[in-house]
Design a protein around this motif. Structure first.
Motif: not given
Length: 271
Positions: A163-166, A176-181, A259-271
């Motif tokens: 998770x540290x990667x995210x 980072x937003x582009x990377x998570x997407x 795992x996708x939900x975890x990624x989405x959670x980090x993406x929402x923080x950057x939205x």
């Protein structure tokens, strides 16, 4: 008139020593490349590539040549030492194995695996590296990534990241937003499995660094990451150990959808 190839310098590495010695034994026995290939059961070109250091020998080939040259188990032992020794040319060999791979399993605790990186993310990683030739390094990494993507579903990919990667903002929020997407898009591909080891899983065996298991048609090889360069591993026993380590890290990871939900959670923080 056929071109006479100069022998390799046997002092370069154990692999070059083995290739050099294989050519010496063949020529001493008066065998042509074709005749030697008949003994092993391989093509003339494969023997030539093996003696040129471009093709790594297989165990059963050494068994047959030990019998042919009456060298006991010498060639088998030399192959073992070559696999265990540090190879200064390991990077080039790793690229060759990646090109031949039918599957890859990797764990990364610090950054997104190269094959799943965006160009901006890769560029940010290169800029933060110790390499002086940034343009050259970027070009090489882009070429490796392109080679992987071009093969499509011919390479099955299992990637596990901490998770540290995210959480790490490589290149800043927009990069980072582009990377998570991009990770979400890649994770939906049928030949890609992406899972995240959440912080809640606690300590795990991946704390010591990244690892990669490359599946070839006839065997697996491994790569272990470390500071100032990694290590290519071809010893079957050590490859199995790293495979078990990957599986044990995977036990700590969330399922693919979670795992996708975890990624989405980090993406929402950057939205």
């Amino acid at each position: 008139m056929p071109t006479v190839r100069d022998p390799l310098d046997p002092k370069t590495s154990m692999w070059y020593f083995l290739a050099f010695y294989l050519r010496f034994l063949r020529e001493r026995a008066g065998l042509s490349l074709t005749q030697c290939g008949s003994v092993i059961g391989i093509a003339r070109s494969t023997v030539s590539n093996m003696e040129a250091g471009r093709q790594r020998p297989h165990d059963d080939w050494m068994v047959k040549l030990d019998k042919k040259y009456d060298t006991g188990q010498l060639l088998q032992v030399l192959l073992w030492f070559a696999r265990m020794a540090h190879d200064p040319d390991w990077g080039r060999q790793l690229l060759k194995y990646e090109e031949e791979a039918i599957s890859t399993k990797s764990f990364h605790a610090q950054v997104v695996p190269l094959a799943l990186q965006t160009e901006d993310y890769t560029r940010a990683c290169v800029r933060a590296s110790k390499f002086k030739d940034l343009d050259g390094t970027m070009a090489r990494r882009t070429a490796r990534k392109t080679a992987y993507l071009d093969r499509g579903d011919a390479v099955l990919t299992w990637a596990v990241i901490d998770e540290a990667v995210l959480a790490r903002l490589v290149g800043g929020p927009e990069v980072m937003k582009g990377q998570l997407e991009h990770l979400l898009v890649m994770s939906e591909l049928p030949h890609v499995s992406l899972r995240v080891v959440p912080f809640s899983s606690g300590a795990h065996m991946g704390a010591d660094g990244s690892l990669q298991i490359i599946g070839l048609e006839d065997r697996d090889i491994a790569y272990s990451g470390a500071q100032n360069g990694g290590r290519l591993i071809e010893s079957p026993g050590e490859v199995r150990e790293l495979s078990v380590m990957f599986d044990r890290i995977g036990v700590k990871a969330a399922p693919e959808e979670a795992s996708r939900e975890i990624i989405k959670a980090y993406l929402e923080r950057l939205a």
